[in-house]
Design an enzyme around this catalytic site. Structure first.
Site, short mmCIF file in Angstrom:
data_model
loop_
_atom_site.label_atom_id
_atom_site.label_comp_id
_atom_site.label_asym_id
_atom_site.label_seq_id
_atom_site.Cartn_x
_atom_site.Cartn_y
_atom_site.Cartn_z
N GLY A 56 0.84 -1.18 0.00
CA GLY A 56 0.00 0.00 0.00
C GLY A 56 0.88 1.23 0.00
O GLY A 56 1.53 1.54 1.00
N ARG A 109 -0.82 7.76 0.51
CA ARG A 109 -0.18 8.83 1.27
C ARG A 109 0.60 8.31 2.47
O ARG A 109 1.75 8.65 2.68
CB ARG A 109 -1.26 9.80 1.74
N ASP A 163 2.06 -1.63 -4.64
CA ASP A 163 0.74 -1.01 -4.71
C ASP A 163 0.14 -1.41 -6.05
O ASP A 163 0.86 -1.49 -7.04
CB ASP A 163 0.87 0.52 -4.62
N ASN A 175 -5.97 1.66 10.20
CA ASN A 175 -6.95 1.92 11.25
C ASN A 175 -7.96 0.79 11.36
O ASN A 175 -9.17 1.01 11.36
CB ASN A 175 -7.67 3.24 10.97
N LYS A 222 -5.16 3.08 19.36
CA LYS A 222 -5.31 4.05 18.28
C LYS A 222 -6.77 4.49 18.14
O LYS A 222 -7.06 5.65 17.85
CB LYS A 222 -4.81 3.47 16.96
N HIS A 224 -7.33 6.95 20.75
CA HIS A 224 -6.62 8.15 20.29
C HIS A 224 -7.50 8.96 19.36
O HIS A 224 -7.63 10.18 19.50
CB HIS A 224 -5.33 7.69 19.60
N ASN A 225 -8.10 8.31 18.42
CA ASN A 225 -8.92 9.04 17.45
C ASN A 225 -10.20 9.56 18.09
O ASN A 225 -10.68 10.65 17.74
CB ASN A 225 -9.25 8.15 16.25
N GLU A 270 -9.17 12.59 19.70
CA GLU A 270 -8.93 13.56 18.62
C GLU A 270 -10.22 14.25 18.20
O GLU A 270 -10.26 15.47 18.02
CB GLU A 270 -8.31 12.81 17.45
N TYR A 271 -11.30 13.49 18.05
CA TYR A 271 -12.60 14.08 17.70
C TYR A 271 -12.99 15.13 18.75
O TYR A 271 -13.48 16.20 18.42
CB TYR A 271 -13.69 13.01 17.69
#
Lengths: 301, 301, 301, 301
Positions: A7, A10, A30, A95, A173, A176-177, A180-181
């Site tokens: 992959g 980005r 990829d 994720n 994680k 964590h997110n 983050e929200y």
């Protein structure tokens, strides 16, 4: 040390590039030719099949998946498994839902493979600033990747760690997110109130800059907000539409499963849903009810 | 440059000390002898009356108030006013309600005095790291204080600014604190979910440390949380009781006044109220209702 | 008409009794001897096995399950299935998850059996006032039960209906309960505010009674609240502890799955979780953070 | 009994008409000629000045104000006061802020006048179904109005009462409206979720009708919702725009002042604010932040 990166979007391409810059060898695959070309220009050994990727690595191999969470991970694993040998390690740096990671780790263990679920934070800035990495899985398997992790992280001894058994990395994680929200929403609300307070004519970019230094609310998200406000203080041309990519939902579900009230993370998620509702049936019904009992006129819509 | 500091509590004393360290002269007054002594030891010219403080400064004076918001500010101003001379400047560096600041500025202007409302963030760390300062009021009056502000801030050119007319400084600080509530609550919820997830045996201090570097949620509040979790990971001995000091309430009221929905800042405030309700009548009534319609047993309380 | 009732707890026994009063024959089974005895006294033909229950009904049979949602339904179905014959109808009148109902309906269809998922509201008052019934499944199968439904409902033509295919009945009941959480919480909050407002010395029972007639907020839940407040206005002896039985969680999950922001139903659920948290880690961490940045004392806990 | 009604809008005219139907004499004043004419046709003695209204009543007078809350009440009182005589009673039946009512009662007491603050619920249906009336003020003054109150209420002995000293009536009505917001929002969310669940093809009018009988969520607001959904199940032509008239804001402010967490009433208010934000700056900033850290594309707006 050698790493296979599956992959080269980005995130995957940037991570491979950071490894190359750090003196490692990154073999990358990829399905997209353009993605492979860009990675090749960045020093990645880009190959055009998983077979070629596996063949280019010497055992025991380390193969890092940076593909969209969900079916793509299972599909990739289904193709990879026959190619790998016992003792190899697969890292899922995306994720993924932590429950999937627990399941996949068991599946790979049956084939004698190690599986590490690695929560990866840092976004597009990770290439230059390093990534925060939360790893779940066998401690020895994680330890063998130390040279890579020390390069991916901001500094060799900062910002990465093995946090628990399989699932723990993606669990961490996910949380964590969720946080983050909540952080993002808190800033967004604060700036929105100031923006509405016309009488003070506040320069929101200036305020953000002041807060970045010495204040209790200084943070990296504030740094980024300051950048955004500096370039476009009125946020002209940006639709009030906020996407979400799943971890917030999972965090809310997890909190409820555990009987933990998490009102702020939950409210942050609901606000994102709300930002996408252009024609709320609930609001229409509220207007209709007010008309029913009080004769209050409804707005035509 | 000379400054008179009224109020030598934690914040006032530290700010005076930082000024002294920066080569300024700070004359300080506090009604408490102990506070004066401590300040004196830190190099502040501690005096035992407002008269003495004003007398020790040459005109045009700069007098900084660091007293509790509310009546104490009005009381102090009532005593100070007869002592000051036209052209002097009073700075309110506390957490006053911005509406009070607008009112007080008008009051002082009638006596030919300048008034600046200065939102001050940084807490007990401001002494070493500098303060974030948001100033409302006349731009020239603020400019005259530049030498002091450059010393109080983290660096001469960072973390301070005149953000608008009178009221704008405390308004900005109010919003800052509203955001702070939201940020804190987001972290608290995230860590609480991880703490409840026993199966992963997460080390919350380790997780905080990992996130401090390279992650999207890195921030100063996270740094502090990591410190707290390092010393006391179970938070043993700390009651689940969260005080609030007013700015959060004002932010919520302001958002509603302006018709801005601020669900996260609001939820953060409500959670603090909730933390202090040990015997919620609402919850009792809910239990009673469930018993009424469903025959569900209530827990004896 | 004949009905077999499986599960003679509060709900099942009352429904069987209402049917008997209405001129139907109800054969009832429950594993508990006491439950069977109570039902027998109410005119139910209580039997001590599923075999006996099925044997006592003539084909095509109608068997109503009123057992706890979840595994108990699957277990009961596993035992019932070999005993039933094609053309028989099984009704699940409990609070099953609608997804389970869709799955079970498919399973029974393979055996030539009809399955109806019936959301049932009314609680302990249903015996005297009738039940509100929302039925999912084949329209003809529902139609065959009409005589029973007309007796169970408040009046033959009110309060019941076939709302859609399998799953739709329990879906509608799930939403009903989500709304119920929100309504209850709204009342609870309102009365809690009035209770705290000591200066007016409000008599909350009186207020509830006034509102019951002519006001916009009149409702059955208010009637029940008035009863509860009449007997125990201070709610003495009732712990502020609010259980939940699943449908609220499902509603919140469903809303998020559908991208519908449902802040009030969600907040009602979180409040119930909160009522059971006696030692919130989140609140402790908030107190610890305040201590870190501001030196604010924590309360010992 | 005689009553003077000031304000012949929807509420005032209906109340006067209900009194006339009940055998009382209602003298009504409104600045609008049309409003006076309509009231006259309904049997009200419509006059064209406050002077004429006062002159038409024999002492001790009862004058009921049904004018918009806020300045209009103060203005009307300022005009009325010189016209009234000690022993007269003024009733404010509108949605005044309870703090204003306390203040006004003190002001009138100085002139020897009685003041009653009367929270009035029932909306446009009050004419036919009666009003729920919550009265604050002197008990004797309220008692003298008993004949009127018994006619205005749904039945002579139901739906009205003197709940406490001045302010208590409007306080109770404020809380009533806060609860109303929460109830409405709970229903609106539930119906919105069902509306979104296309696969079940639910008929929302049918569902509402089923729930009206025997269910736990039956209420007058549900009756009205069923009516609205019956006429317009898709709510076509109704904008998702929900106004608010103040009491919800006051309830939220009051809850916070009293340190009572009222998450559902608060969320209901915020949702109304949100329904009117077509171009949320907060949401734009969230989108901008996601772009900053993750390179996520923003939607053009």
């Amino acid at each position: 040390m050698d790493l296979g990166m599956v992959g080269l979007g980005r995130m995957g391409a940037n991570m491979a590039q950071r490894l190359v810059r750090g003196g490692h060898r990154a073999v990358g695959y990829d399905p997209g030719a353009q993605a492979r070309e860009r990675a090749a220009q960045a020093g990645v050994d880009a190959v055009d099949s998983l077979q070629a990727l596996v063949a280019a690595l010497s055992a025991p191999r380390a193969v890092w998946l940076m593909v969209p969470a969900g079916q793509a991970v299972d599909d990739t694993l289904a193709q990879l498994l026959p190619l790998l040998a016992p003792g190899d390690t697969v890292i899922d740096g995306g994720n993924s839902n932590y429950k999937d990671s627990v399941r996949r780790a068991e599946q790979l263990a049956q084939a004698g493979l190690h599986y590490l679920d690695c929560g990866t934070s840092g976004g597009v800035w990770g290439l230059s600033e390093g990534y925060s990495l939360m790893i779940g899985g066998d401690a020895d398997a994680a330890e063998r990747l130390r040279p890579l992790l020390e390069t991916l992280a901001p500094t060799p001894d900062r910002g990465w760690g093995r946090v628990g058994p399989n699932g723990a990395g993606h669990y961490t994680k996910m949380i964590h997110n969720g946080i983050e929200y909540g952080l993002m929403q808190a800033y967004a609300e604060g700036f929105a109130i100031m923006q509405r307070k016309a009488e003070f004519g506040l320069d929101l970019h200036q305020v953000a800059q002041i807060w970045r230094h010495g204040s209790v609310v200084r943070s990296w998200l504030l740094d980024l907000s300051a950048d955004a406000l500096g370039r476009n203080p009125t946020l002209e041309g940006i639709a009030p539409y906020v996407a979400d990519s799943g971890e917030g939902r999972w965090t809310v579900a997890e909190a409820i499963d555990l009987d933990v009230a998490a009102p702020v993370i939950t409210a942050s998620l609901l606000e994102r849903l709300r930002s996408r509702e252009k024609d709320s049936y609930a609001d229409k019904l509220l207007a209709a009810m007010r008309n029913e009992f009080g004769g209050h006129a409804v707005k035509a819509g």
